[in-house]
Write a protein that holds these residues in place. Structure first.
Motif, PDB file in Angstrom:
ATOM      1  N   ARG A   1     -10.331   6.768   0.972  1.00 21.28           N
ATOM      2  CA  ARG A   1     -10.489   8.010   0.872  1.00 21.28           C
ATOM      3  C   ARG A   1      -9.470   8.737   1.305  1.00 21.28           C
ATOM      4  NH1 ARG A   1     -15.533  10.359   1.532  1.00 21.28           N
ATOM      5  NH2 ARG A   1     -15.611  12.231   0.590  1.00 21.28           N
ATOM      6  N   VAL A   2      -8.690   8.402   2.440  1.00 23.85           N
ATOM      7  CA  VAL A   2      -7.573   9.153   2.779  1.00 23.85           C
ATOM      8  C   VAL A   2      -6.296   8.207   3.229  1.00 23.85           C
ATOM      9  CG1 VAL A   2      -8.314   9.552   5.135  1.00 23.85           C
ATOM     10  CG2 VAL A   2      -6.641  11.072   4.259  1.00 23.85           C
ATOM     11  N   ASN A   3      -5.166   8.477   2.620  1.00 25.83           N
ATOM     12  CA  ASN A   3      -4.127   7.442   2.716  1.00 25.83           C
ATOM     13  C   ASN A   3      -3.433   7.777   3.892  1.00 25.83           C
ATOM     14  OD1 ASN A   3      -3.034   5.219   1.893  1.00 25.83           O
ATOM     15  ND2 ASN A   3      -1.590   6.088   0.370  1.00 25.83           N
ATOM     16  N   CYS A   4      -4.087   7.619   4.941  1.00 28.18           N
ATOM     17  CA  CYS A   4      -3.486   7.701   6.498  1.00 28.18           C
ATOM     18  C   CYS A   4      -3.071   6.494   6.907  1.00 28.18           C
ATOM     19  CB  CYS A   4      -4.519   8.464   7.510  1.00 28.18           C
ATOM     20  SG  CYS A   4      -3.772   8.367   9.157  1.00 28.18           S
TER      21      CYS A   4
ATOM     22  N   MET B   1       0.863  -1.285  -0.244  1.00 24.67           N
ATOM     23  CA  MET B   1      -0.171  -0.059  -0.055  1.00 24.67           C
ATOM     24  C   MET B   1       0.864   1.306  -0.043  1.00 24.67           C
ATOM     25  SD  MET B   1      -3.231  -0.692   0.278  1.00 24.67           S
ATOM     26  CE  MET B   1      -4.091   0.846   0.801  1.00 24.67           C
ATOM     27  N   ASP B   2       2.043   1.140   0.568  1.00 22.25           N
ATOM     28  CA  ASP B   2       2.742   2.400   0.757  1.00 22.25           C
ATOM     29  C   ASP B   2       4.011   2.512  -0.027  1.00 22.25           C
ATOM     30  OD1 ASP B   2       0.880   3.359   2.641  1.00 22.25           O
ATOM     31  OD2 ASP B   2       1.697   2.104   4.098  1.00 22.25           O
ATOM     32  N   GLU B   3       4.229   1.814  -0.925  1.00 23.99           N
ATOM     33  CA  GLU B   3       5.344   1.576  -1.708  1.00 23.99           C
ATOM     34  C   GLU B   3       6.087   3.024  -2.303  1.00 23.99           C
ATOM     35  OE1 GLU B   3       4.613  -1.093  -4.852  1.00 23.99           O
ATOM     36  OE2 GLU B   3       5.412  -2.881  -3.719  1.00 23.99           O
ATOM     37  N   ASN B   4       4.881   3.919  -2.309  1.00 26.95           N
ATOM     38  CA  ASN B   4       5.458   5.358  -2.853  1.00 26.95           C
ATOM     39  C   ASN B   4       5.456   6.565  -1.913  1.00 26.95           C
ATOM     40  OD1 ASN B   4       5.972   4.333  -5.700  1.00 26.95           O
ATOM     41  ND2 ASN B   4       3.747   4.097  -5.717  1.00 26.95           N
ATOM     42  N   PHE B   5       5.114   6.064  -0.716  1.00 28.47           N
ATOM     43  CA  PHE B   5       5.152   7.155   0.432  1.00 28.47           C
ATOM     44  C   PHE B   5       6.613   7.030   1.219  1.00 28.47           C
ATOM     45  CE2 PHE B   5       0.769   6.369  -0.080  1.00 28.47           C
ATOM     46  CZ  PHE B   5       0.410   7.631  -0.304  1.00 28.47           C
ATOM     47  N   GLN B   6       6.916   8.232   1.624  1.00 26.87           N
ATOM     48  CA  GLN B   6       8.180   8.494   2.479  1.00 26.87           C
ATOM     49  C   GLN B   6       9.167   8.047   1.409  1.00 26.87           C
ATOM     50  OE1 GLN B   6       7.694   6.695   6.294  1.00 26.87           O
ATOM     51  NE2 GLN B   6       6.209   8.263   6.737  1.00 26.87           N
ATOM     52  N   ALA B   7      10.192   7.241   2.032  1.00 31.31           N
ATOM     53  CA  ALA B   7      11.319   6.496   1.254  1.00 31.31           C
ATOM     54  C   ALA B   7      10.678   5.346   0.258  1.00 31.31           C
ATOM     55  CB  ALA B   7      12.358   5.983   2.032  1.00 31.31           C
TER      56      ALA B   7
ATOM     57  N   PRO C   1       3.347  -3.483   9.008  1.00 34.56           N
ATOM     58  CA  PRO C   1       3.192  -4.102   7.881  1.00 34.56           C
ATOM     59  C   PRO C   1       1.641  -4.375   7.424  1.00 34.56           C
ATOM     60  CG  PRO C   1       3.747  -5.742   9.592  1.00 34.56           C
ATOM     61  CD  PRO C   1       3.951  -4.208  10.216  1.00 34.56           C
ATOM     62  N   MET C   2       0.808  -4.311   8.288  1.00 37.49           N
ATOM     63  CA  MET C   2      -0.818  -4.333   8.208  1.00 37.49           C
ATOM     64  C   MET C   2      -1.195  -2.990   8.386  1.00 37.49           C
ATOM     65  SD  MET C   2      -0.977  -7.830   9.919  1.00 37.49           S
ATOM     66  CE  MET C   2       0.704  -8.222  10.322  1.00 37.49           C
ATOM     67  N   ARG C   3      -0.717  -2.099   8.064  1.00 42.22           N
ATOM     68  CA  ARG C   3      -1.096  -0.734   8.394  1.00 42.22           C
ATOM     69  C   ARG C   3      -2.069  -0.424   9.709  1.00 42.22           C
ATOM     70  NH1 ARG C   3      -3.455   2.794   3.880  1.00 42.22           N
ATOM     71  NH2 ARG C   3      -1.695   3.888   3.708  1.00 42.22           N
ATOM     72  N   GLY C   4      -1.506  -0.903  10.900  1.00 46.05           N
ATOM     73  CA  GLY C   4      -2.138  -0.746  11.966  1.00 46.05           C
ATOM     74  C   GLY C   4      -3.549  -1.809  12.099  1.00 46.05           C
ATOM     75  N   GLY C   5      -3.251  -2.937  11.394  1.00 42.96           N
ATOM     76  CA  GLY C   5      -4.168  -4.007  11.595  1.00 42.96           C
ATOM     77  C   GLY C   5      -5.467  -3.677  10.369  1.00 42.96           C
ATOM     78  N   TYR C   6      -5.643  -2.398   9.572  1.00 46.39           N
ATOM     79  CA  TYR C   6      -6.428  -2.215   8.687  1.00 46.39           C
ATOM     80  C   TYR C   6      -6.476  -3.067   7.841  1.00 46.39           C
ATOM     81  CZ  TYR C   6      -6.681   2.668  10.881  1.00 46.39           C
ATOM     82  OH  TYR C   6      -6.961   3.586  11.916  1.00 46.39           O
ATOM     83  N   LEU C   7      -5.531  -3.705   7.079  1.00 46.21           N
ATOM     84  CA  LEU C   7      -5.487  -4.651   6.238  1.00 46.21           C
ATOM     85  C   LEU C   7      -5.850  -6.088   6.434  1.00 46.21           C
ATOM     86  CD1 LEU C   7      -1.847  -3.709   4.349  1.00 46.21           C
ATOM     87  CD2 LEU C   7      -4.193  -2.693   3.758  1.00 46.21           C
ATOM     88  N   VAL C   8      -6.085  -6.270   7.585  1.00 42.43           N
ATOM     89  CA  VAL C   8      -6.435  -7.595   7.913  1.00 42.43           C
ATOM     90  C   VAL C   8      -7.835  -7.720   8.760  1.00 42.43           C
ATOM     91  CG1 VAL C   8      -4.182  -8.370   7.722  1.00 42.43           C
ATOM     92  CG2 VAL C   8      -5.014  -7.656   9.815  1.00 42.43           C
ATOM     93  N   SER C   9      -8.356  -6.765   9.109  1.00 41.79           N
ATOM     94  CA  SER C   9      -9.862  -6.932   9.819  1.00 41.79           C
ATOM     95  C   SER C   9     -11.019  -6.270   9.003  1.00 41.79           C
ATOM     96  CB  SER C   9      -9.480  -6.083  11.100  1.00 41.79           C
ATOM     97  OG  SER C   9      -9.371  -4.640  10.884  1.00 41.79           O
ATOM     98  N   GLY C  10     -11.877  -6.861   9.084  1.00 40.38           N
ATOM     99  CA  GLY C  10     -13.202  -6.476   8.319  1.00 40.38           C
ATOM    100  C   GLY C  10     -12.857  -6.451   6.758  1.00 40.38           C
TER     101      GLY C  10
END
Length: 196
Positions: free
Chosen positions: A116-119, A1-7, A27-36
């Motif tokens: 919606r927002v890439n946080c 998801m974040d290959e183009n953010f920061q470094a 690695p799971m964006r704070g769990g967002y990628l693996v829940s719900g």
């Protein structure tokens, strides 16, 4: 998801070319990628030749890169530790097949289209001088979009301390955000969706 953010991926390759050890966090964006899991993403995982949990897919994606030395994964119960140790035994560099990499790419595209927002929830924007809990506001906004559940998220959002309507547009958060999110503008989107 974040290959183009920061470094990002370019930074990963550059650091590795200099002989530096690479440590990956979230690695799971704070769990967002693996829940719900959205149904269309679960369908992709279900189509894989080898069945893995979303957690294992997330970790194996990173372990597939020979440049990455360590992946830090947040674990809150012993089962997480046991699972991660089990997953690590097969998480070797260059161990994913081309088909598996393609599945991961398809999942990424769906998540990106629904975000919606890439946080990333890194919290570098915090604390907000106006008391806005920026990452939580964005989490509710993203969940409403990703899972097509604005009413359900609105009910949960109503109990949040530090709602988006408290934003005074001071801009301090935007100076600190590594993702360069237009925070004030996106907080207005939260207010539009959930109200004050």
């Amino acid at each position: 998801m974040d290959e183009n953010f920061q470094a990002g991926k370019d930074g990963l390759m550059y650091a590795a070319s200099k002989g530096l050890g690479i440590v990956i966090m979230e690695p799971m964006r704070g769990g967002y990628l693996v829940s719900g899991m959205p149904p269309e993403i679960q369908e992709i995982w279900d189509s894989a030749d080898i069945q893995r949990s979303p957690v294992e897919w997330s970790l194996r994606y990173l372990w597939d890169y020979p440049e990455i030395a360590v992946v830090l994964s947040g674990m809150s119960e012993i089962k997480h530790v046991e699972d991660n140790v089990k997953f690590a035994s097969g998480g070797l560099p260059d161990s994913l097949t081309e088909r598996e990499r393609e599945l991961i790419s398809r999942v990424k595209k769906i998540y990106m289209s629904k975000t919606r927002v890439n946080c990333t929830g890194c919290r570098y924007c915090m604390p907000c001088p106006s008391g806005v809990n920026i990452p939580e506001n964005f989490k509710y906004l993203n969940n409403a979009e990703m899972f097509d559940n604005a009413e359900g998220e609105k009910a949960l959002y109503s109990g949040l301390e530090g709602q988006a309507s408290n934003c005074t547009e001071c801009g301090q958060c935007e100076e600190k955000c590594p993702q360069k999110i237009p925070v004030s503008q996106m907080l207005k989107e939260v207010v539009k969706l959930f109200g004050k």
